[in-house]
Design an enzyme around this catalytic site. Structure first.
Site, PDB file in Angstrom:
ATOM      1  N   MET A   1      39.598  52.435  52.250  1.00 25.55           N
ATOM      2  CA  MET A   1      38.506  52.021  51.353  1.00 25.55           C
ATOM      3  C   MET A   1      37.220  51.813  52.144  1.00 25.55           C
ATOM      4  O   MET A   1      37.253  51.340  53.273  1.00 25.55           O
ATOM      5  CB  MET A   1      38.916  50.727  50.654  1.00 25.55           C
ATOM      6  CG  MET A   1      37.894  50.128  49.714  1.00 25.55           C
ATOM      7  SD  MET A   1      36.706  49.022  50.508  1.00 25.55           S
ATOM      8  CE  MET A   1      37.373  47.427  50.065  1.00 25.55           C
TER       9      MET A   1
ATOM     10  N   ASP B   1      32.970  29.663  47.457  1.00 29.33           N
ATOM     11  CA  ASP B   1      33.829  30.810  47.781  1.00 29.33           C
ATOM     12  C   ASP B   1      34.544  30.556  49.116  1.00 29.33           C
ATOM     13  O   ASP B   1      33.916  30.520  50.160  1.00 29.33           O
ATOM     14  CB  ASP B   1      32.908  32.035  47.871  1.00 29.33           C
ATOM     15  CG  ASP B   1      33.646  33.303  48.196  1.00 29.33           C
ATOM     16  OD1 ASP B   1      34.878  33.284  48.218  1.00 29.33           O
ATOM     17  OD2 ASP B   1      32.958  34.311  48.416  1.00 29.33           O
TER      18      ASP B   1
ATOM     19  N   LYS C   1      32.746  39.321  40.306  1.00 29.29           N
ATOM     20  CA  LYS C   1      32.701  37.963  40.855  1.00 29.29           C
ATOM     21  C   LYS C   1      31.727  37.171  39.986  1.00 29.29           C
ATOM     22  O   LYS C   1      30.676  37.705  39.630  1.00 29.29           O
ATOM     23  CB  LYS C   1      32.217  38.011  42.312  1.00 29.29           C
ATOM     24  CG  LYS C   1      32.298  36.670  43.028  1.00 29.29           C
ATOM     25  CD  LYS C   1      31.886  36.783  44.503  1.00 29.29           C
ATOM     26  CE  LYS C   1      32.087  35.463  45.220  1.00 29.29           C
ATOM     27  NZ  LYS C   1      31.621  35.495  46.623  1.00 29.29           N
TER      28      LYS C   1
ATOM     29  N   ASP D   1      29.225  46.915  58.724  1.00 26.11           N
ATOM     30  CA  ASP D   1      30.233  46.252  59.572  1.00 26.11           C
ATOM     31  C   ASP D   1      30.400  47.067  60.857  1.00 26.11           C
ATOM     32  O   ASP D   1      30.749  46.536  61.904  1.00 26.11           O
ATOM     33  CB  ASP D   1      31.608  46.201  58.897  1.00 26.11           C
ATOM     34  CG  ASP D   1      31.618  45.352  57.644  1.00 26.11           C
ATOM     35  OD1 ASP D   1      30.741  44.492  57.508  1.00 26.11           O
ATOM     36  OD2 ASP D   1      32.513  45.567  56.795  1.00 26.11           O
TER      37      ASP D   1
ATOM     38  N   ASP E   1      41.951  42.758  45.998  1.00 21.12           N
ATOM     39  CA  ASP E   1      41.540  41.868  47.093  1.00 21.12           C
ATOM     40  C   ASP E   1      42.350  40.578  47.000  1.00 21.12           C
ATOM     41  O   ASP E   1      42.207  39.801  46.047  1.00 21.12           O
ATOM     42  CB  ASP E   1      40.040  41.541  46.995  1.00 21.12           C
ATOM     43  CG  ASP E   1      39.167  42.638  47.594  1.00 21.12           C
ATOM     44  OD1 ASP E   1      39.710  43.701  47.956  1.00 21.12           O
ATOM     45  OD2 ASP E   1      37.941  42.428  47.701  1.00 21.12           O
TER      46      ASP E   1
ATOM     47  N   GLU F   1      39.750  40.340  42.574  1.00 13.42           N
ATOM     48  CA  GLU F   1      39.990  39.463  43.730  1.00 13.42           C
ATOM     49  C   GLU F   1      40.510  38.105  43.261  1.00 13.42           C
ATOM     50  O   GLU F   1      39.949  37.502  42.345  1.00 13.42           O
ATOM     51  CB  GLU F   1      38.701  39.286  44.539  1.00 13.42           C
ATOM     52  CG  GLU F   1      38.886  38.268  45.669  1.00 13.42           C
ATOM     53  CD  GLU F   1      37.762  38.281  46.686  1.00 13.42           C
ATOM     54  OE1 GLU F   1      37.315  39.381  47.068  1.00 13.42           O
ATOM     55  OE2 GLU F   1      37.346  37.194  47.108  1.00 13.42           O
TER      56      GLU F   1
ATOM     57  N   ASP G   1      41.142  40.154  51.546  1.00 17.85           N
ATOM     58  CA  ASP G   1      39.704  39.894  51.686  1.00 17.85           C
ATOM     59  C   ASP G   1      39.544  38.393  51.883  1.00 17.85           C
ATOM     60  O   ASP G   1      39.220  37.659  50.953  1.00 17.85           O
ATOM     61  CB  ASP G   1      38.942  40.382  50.451  1.00 17.85           C
ATOM     62  CG  ASP G   1      37.439  40.261  50.664  1.00 17.85           C
ATOM     63  OD1 ASP G   1      37.031  39.994  51.817  1.00 17.85           O
ATOM     64  OD2 ASP G   1      36.682  40.425  49.697  1.00 17.85           O
TER      65      ASP G   1
ATOM     66  N   HIS H   1      37.947  35.326  43.114  1.00 13.99           N
ATOM     67  CA  HIS H   1      36.852  35.474  42.154  1.00 13.99           C
ATOM     68  C   HIS H   1      37.260  35.048  40.747  1.00 13.99           C
ATOM     69  O   HIS H   1      36.504  34.337  40.068  1.00 13.99           O
ATOM     70  CB  HIS H   1      36.348  36.914  42.152  1.00 13.99           C
ATOM     71  CG  HIS H   1      35.753  37.343  43.464  1.00 13.99           C
ATOM     72  ND1 HIS H   1      35.293  38.610  43.699  1.00 13.99           N
ATOM     73  CD2 HIS H   1      35.571  36.664  44.618  1.00 13.99           C
ATOM     74  CE1 HIS H   1      34.829  38.694  44.938  1.00 13.99           C
ATOM     75  NE2 HIS H   1      34.998  37.522  45.515  1.00 13.99           N
TER      76      HIS H   1
ATOM     77  N   GLU I   1      34.135  45.555  41.699  1.00 17.22           N
ATOM     78  CA  GLU I   1      34.715  44.253  42.060  1.00 17.22           C
ATOM     79  C   GLU I   1      33.918  43.128  41.407  1.00 17.22           C
ATOM     80  O   GLU I   1      32.808  42.819  41.832  1.00 17.22           O
ATOM     81  CB  GLU I   1      34.719  44.090  43.582  1.00 17.22           C
ATOM     82  CG  GLU I   1      35.289  42.760  44.011  1.00 17.22           C
ATOM     83  CD  GLU I   1      35.336  42.594  45.533  1.00 17.22           C
ATOM     84  OE1 GLU I   1      35.256  43.604  46.261  1.00 17.22           O
ATOM     85  OE2 GLU I   1      35.447  41.442  45.975  1.00 17.22           O
TER      86      GLU I   1
ATOM     87  N   ASP J   1      37.706  32.074  50.382  1.00 19.81           N
ATOM     88  CA  ASP J   1      38.402  33.171  51.092  1.00 19.81           C
ATOM     89  C   ASP J   1      39.562  32.656  51.942  1.00 19.81           C
ATOM     90  O   ASP J   1      39.693  33.005  53.120  1.00 19.81           O
ATOM     91  CB  ASP J   1      37.427  33.958  51.981  1.00 19.81           C
ATOM     92  CG  ASP J   1      36.514  34.869  51.175  1.00 19.81           C
ATOM     93  OD1 ASP J   1      36.871  35.219  50.041  1.00 19.81           O
ATOM     94  OD2 ASP J   1      35.438  35.226  51.696  1.00 19.81           O
TER      95      ASP J   1
ATOM     96  N   HIS K   1      32.353  47.858  55.275  1.00 17.81           N
ATOM     97  CA  HIS K   1      31.013  48.148  54.771  1.00 17.81           C
ATOM     98  C   HIS K   1      30.330  48.991  55.841  1.00 17.81           C
ATOM     99  O   HIS K   1      30.605  48.822  57.033  1.00 17.81           O
ATOM    100  CB  HIS K   1      30.165  46.885  54.625  1.00 17.81           C
ATOM    101  CG  HIS K   1      30.752  45.804  53.767  1.00 17.81           C
ATOM    102  ND1 HIS K   1      31.628  44.876  54.237  1.00 17.81           N
ATOM    103  CD2 HIS K   1      30.541  45.501  52.466  1.00 17.81           C
ATOM    104  CE1 HIS K   1      31.947  44.035  53.264  1.00 17.81           C
ATOM    105  NE2 HIS K   1      31.307  44.392  52.177  1.00 17.81           N
TER     106      HIS K   1
HETATM  107  C1  GCO Z   1      32.766  38.452  48.575  1.00 14.85           C
HETATM  108  C2  GCO Z   1      33.386  39.780  48.243  1.00 14.85           C
HETATM  109  C3  GCO Z   1      33.237  40.797  49.337  1.00 14.85           C
HETATM  110  C4  GCO Z   1      33.627  42.194  48.862  1.00 14.85           C
HETATM  111  C5  GCO Z   1      33.246  43.198  49.897  1.00 14.85           C
HETATM  112  C6  GCO Z   1      33.818  44.555  49.633  1.00 14.85           C
HETATM  113  O1  GCO Z   1      33.109  37.477  47.921  1.00 14.85           O
HETATM  114  O2  GCO Z   1      31.963  38.387  49.508  1.00 14.85           O
HETATM  115  O3  GCO Z   1      34.722  39.557  47.942  1.00 14.85           O
HETATM  116  O4  GCO Z   1      34.023  40.423  50.429  1.00 14.85           O
HETATM  117  O5  GCO Z   1      34.978  42.288  48.594  1.00 14.85           O
HETATM  118  O6  GCO Z   1      31.870  43.261  49.934  1.00 14.85           O
HETATM  119  O7  GCO Z   1      33.224  45.132  48.591  1.00 14.85           O
HETATM  120 MN    MN Z   2      36.322  40.942  47.760  1.00 12.83          MN
HETATM  121 MN    MN Z   3      35.199  37.454  47.649  1.00 13.67          MN
END
Ligand code: GCO
Ligand code: MN
Ligand code: MN
Length: 388
Positions: free
Chosen positions: A89, A256, A184, A58, A246, A218, A288, A221, A182, A258, A55
């Site tokens: 990306m 969430d 979610k 970041d 992702d 993802e 991700d 998600h 993307e 991850d 991003h």
């Molecule tokens: C989340 C998302 C993010 C996006 C990221 C890239 O759940 O926070 O997955 O990690 O993937 O902002 O667009």
């Molecule tokens: Mn993501």
């Molecule tokens: Mn995510």
């Protein structure tokens, strides 16, 4: 035994925000120190990753001056070239700043929507400068907690107008981005717009230049929504819209998480790798995810190595699956083909329709057939458990 060490040819990527995650959560402070972007680049290259995604913020803090930005970007580019990493990306942080608390492109405040466009164009400039070919839109704040504001239909229109504007901007600058939405379902908003891959695919068809847009599904998600990730990815592939992916893992019905790829649902991860590898998908395999909050820096690199190793192990398992004669025989037995029926059903003609309507089917026999899926699935399990 192969050592499953990744190489850049495997096209593994991580976000700066993933390996850079400091373990902060809504209930607690960071548990490990922040690491600088050039150091993350160096470490990812040592581990065999191909690229790093980011991003805007970041890398460049939101309040940085133009000269601070330039020197941060120059240092980052130097690290990329020193260590041979690419940036496939880029994306925009449209969720952290309080200005975006009620949405960015879908804020009810026209000034916020304009600011989101400005911030995204600047971030697209940065991505292009770093060589990114894919630009992701994750609408983290594009949603609601309450619908008393009555803006649902407006939001879809504002979102569409913004994406159309940005596609034109990309073209006018000659950036050649492919955009990936993307989806979610929730978190950080109670309900996020375009919650699933299917919703995003439907929305893309309404854009001015749908050919420039695809999806970035993802694992976590779709799982949060109680859906099967491989099914979502298959639909994206079928539509020619899998522009990015992702990878991570997630327990259904949780916040969430991850998690490290394959950590929670290895069987689902296997079927995903098998699907992806057999589909001709040539894009990045992007993780991700982040290390558990319990971990120190060593845990971060164990996490990153683990994501890639698990992917490569499943890739090898998919090859074994394709070469296992008992599994292949069970698969062949599962499918029933009929050349005469293929003639009748392949293309519509009034004659084919008449012939098909006149045909007699033995319903009882069709219903009585055992497809052998219990045995096929058990063989798959045994292969995954390492005894085949
Ligand atoms: C989340 C998302 C993010 C996006 C990221 C890239 O759940 O926070 O997955 O990690 O993937 O902002 O667009
Ligand atoms: Mn993501
Ligand atoms: Mn995510």
């Amino acid at each position: 035994m192969p050592d499953y060490t990744p190489t850049p040819a495997d096209k593994f990527t991580f976000g700066l925000w993933t390996v850079g995650n400091t373990g902060r959560d809504p209930f607690g402070e960071p548990t490990r120190p922040a690491m600088k972007a050039p150091y993350l680049v160096q470490k990812l290259a040592e581990l065999g990753a191909w690229g790093v995604n980011l991003h805007d913020n970041d890398l460049v803090p939101i309040s940085a001056s133009a000269s601070e930005r330039d020197s941060i970007v120059a240092e980052f580019k130097q690290a990329l070239s020193d260590h041979g990493l690419v940036v496939p990306m880029a994306t925009t942080n449209l969720f952290n700043d309080p200005a975006f608390k009620d949405g960015a492109f879908t804020s009810a405040d026209a000034r916020v929507r304009a600011y989101a466009l400005q911030k995204t164009m600047r971030s697209m400039d940065l991505g292009a400068e770093l060589g990114a070919a894919t630009y992701v839109f994750w609408g983290g704040r594009e949603g609601t907690e309450v619908d008393a504001g009555g803006k649902l239909l407006d939001c879809l229109g504002w979102f569409r107008d913004s994406l159309n504007f940005l596609a034109e901007y990309s073209e006018s600058q000659g950036y050649g981005y492919r955009f990936a939405l993307e989806p979610k379902p929730n978190e950080p908003r109670a309900d996020i717009f375009l919650p699933t891959v299917g919703s995003a695919l439907g929305f893309i068809a309404t854009l001015d230049k749908p050919e420039q847009f695809g999806v970035n599904p993802e694992f976590a998600h779709e799982t949060m929504a109680g859906l099967n990730f491989s099914h979502a990815v298959a639909q994206a592939i079928d539509a020619g819209k899998l522009f990015h992916i992702d990878l991570n893992d997630q327990k259904m019905g949780r916040f969430d998480q991850d998690l490290r790829f394959g950590a929670e649902n290895p069987k689902g991860a296997f079927f995903l790798v098998q699907l992806l590898e057999s589909s001709g998908y040539a894009g990045p395999r992007h993780f991700d995810a982040h290390a558990l909050r319990t971990e120190d820096e060593a845990g971060v690199w164990a996490f990153a190595r683990g994501c890639m190793r698990t992917y490569l192990i499943f890739k090898e398992k998919a090859q074994q699956f394709a070469q296992d004669s008992e599994i292949q025989a069970a698969l062949a037995a599962y499918r029933v083909e009929d050349a005469e029926l293929a003639q009748l059903t392949g293309t519509f003609s009034p004659q084919n329709a008449e012939a098909l309507k006149a045909r007699t089917f033995d319903r009882a026999a069709l219903g009585a057939r055992g497809p052998g899926l219990e045995q096929l699935d058990q063989l798959t399990m045994e292969l995954l458990l390492g005894i085949r």
